[in-house]
Design an enzyme around this catalytic site. Sequence first.
Site, PDB file in Angstrom:
ATOM      1  N   CYS A  22     -12.512  84.624 119.337  1.00 17.87           N
ATOM      2  CA  CYS A  22     -11.904  84.949 120.624  1.00 17.87           C
ATOM      3  C   CYS A  22     -11.720  83.747 121.533  1.00 17.87           C
ATOM      4  CB  CYS A  22     -12.650  86.094 121.281  1.00 17.87           C
ATOM      5  SG  CYS A  22     -12.267  87.662 120.438  1.00 17.87           S
TER       6      CYS A  22
ATOM      7  N   LYS B 184     -12.078  81.558 124.268  1.00 15.04           N
ATOM      8  CA  LYS B 184     -12.563  80.217 124.605  1.00 15.04           C
ATOM      9  C   LYS B 184     -13.542  79.685 123.567  1.00 15.04           C
ATOM     10  CE  LYS B 184     -10.170  81.209 128.181  1.00 15.04           C
ATOM     11  NZ  LYS B 184      -9.955  82.616 127.862  1.00 15.04           N
TER      12      LYS B 184
ATOM     13  N   SER C 258      -3.915  85.427 131.324  1.00 12.73           N
ATOM     14  CA  SER C 258      -4.223  85.824 129.964  1.00 12.73           C
ATOM     15  C   SER C 258      -2.992  85.634 129.094  1.00 12.73           C
ATOM     16  CB  SER C 258      -4.638  87.294 129.956  1.00 12.73           C
ATOM     17  OG  SER C 258      -4.491  87.856 128.678  1.00 12.73           O
TER      18      SER C 258
END
Length: 550
Positions: free
Chosen positions: A119, A121, A466
């Site tokens: 995912c 980061k 996002s």
Amino acid sequence: MRSDKIKKGIERIPHRALLHATGLSRKDFKKPFIGVATSFTDLIPGHVGMRDLERYIERGVCAGGGVPFFFGVPGICDGIAMGHLGMCYPLALREIVADSIETVCNAHQLDGIVCLTNCDKITPGMLMGVARLNIPAIIVTAGPMISGRYNQRKLAFVHDTYEAVAKAKKGEISPEELTCLEIEACPGAGSCQGLYTANTMACLTETLGLSLPGCGTALAISAKKRRIAQASGERIVELVKKNITPSKIITKDSLENAITVDMALGGSSNTVLHLMAIANEAGIRLDLKTFDDISKKTPHITSLEPAGTHFMEDLEYAGGIPAVLKRLKNKLNNTLNVSGEKTFDIADNARIFDDDVIRRFDKAYHKQGGLAVLSGNLAPQGAVVKQAAVSLKMMKFSGKARVFNQEEDAMKAILAGKIKGGEVIVIRYEGPAGGPGMREMLAPTSAIVGLGLADSVALITDGRFSGGTKGPCIGHISPEASAGGPIAILKDNDIISIDIPNRKIEVKLNKAEIEKRFKGWRPIEPKIKTGYLKRYSRMVSSADKGAILL
């Protein structure tokens, strides 16, 4: 071997004693020591299936003649952290992940490392860590989630949850349907189904050459992903024997390949921060101009969620990243993959199974790439927009500012119906230092779309967006408000002009008025003033530098 420093010689009897206590035999000391950094957690859908993949990586390392040592790194689900103070932490987590990789591998003098990630980061954090370490490394991304289903319709996380919230407020979705969407939008393990940050970074990791071909889009639930995991475990031992390190793979040419693929796919704007941070760890200079230059000459050839209608599973079945490389071959550099193959070899051996999912240049969805870099008196050091997700009508827009000093206040105004067509929402003091942590603004951008305002309202911020964001949403405004950027002195009803084709973002104020406003300006206090984020706020650079720690 590097690990000989902890396992050879009479003075290492105490070290070997401790290693024997872990279950190692004497013959294990003749083998390469391979770290397996896993970000498994029950908290993240993209990571819940990693226990299975860990087994296959372990099999591979053992089959290749190495000794696997597992250790954990922390993970955060951006979706769960979204819309509250929890979102101050994911970008800052990137540094913790990189530091963890460096710390464990150097403390134990491991010979090589396999990173199991997925995912948003965590993947760039692992890439930063292995670039800094420069020991043989392979990245295994755990794969995308399959689409959900409701009433014969394919569901995606952002479209069918975040945007559904605003639609429910308008009475366009029944409570029964809303409950079904909530349950069915995310049907199981994997990273969210569209080209959001997690999947974009998985694709770019493969393009960079640090994942085996096919890894970036292989689905989380697939046997193919298991085979890739096992092959990665075997291959890392070969990389150690041949001393093939990340510095031979992460080069200016491979970074340019990653940017080219990013632009062709229409990926997340977060990749600008991440690729710059990875380049920094590798000692390579990368700036915003490079992204924009490549975007201008790279057609956008896929139409994936959230901006389009296709899903990651469609890209996988169309041939995955090898097929994208095949389409883009003449725009790419011939760089090395951890498999031992070169980019052109991978491209030549690939097949494109769907010309609509991966289009020819003459039928591209847009003539330019997915991202654009804007500048002007409102963003002297630059700003980033996902132009592939902006309608033609909104590529040029001018409107009155509605100014908010934090995301929550803007969200309340949007859901209360206080934002009207022709306005530009400004959310400031959300930058890397001022936030702190440069929060993503998925909730307000999705609400704007859900309320039908995407073609009449723009949003700008010194925070981030996002990968699930669509519409005229411009982030990474630099300098940020807390650093005294012009966004700090904006007032309600100031006229803001956005011109994406000409790469401009400006406020209609003359220099004298801007200077006058700054005379009475003082930054507001960060929302979090204790713990890790206090230190992070002091050390983090601006977004145009990749929000790296200085």
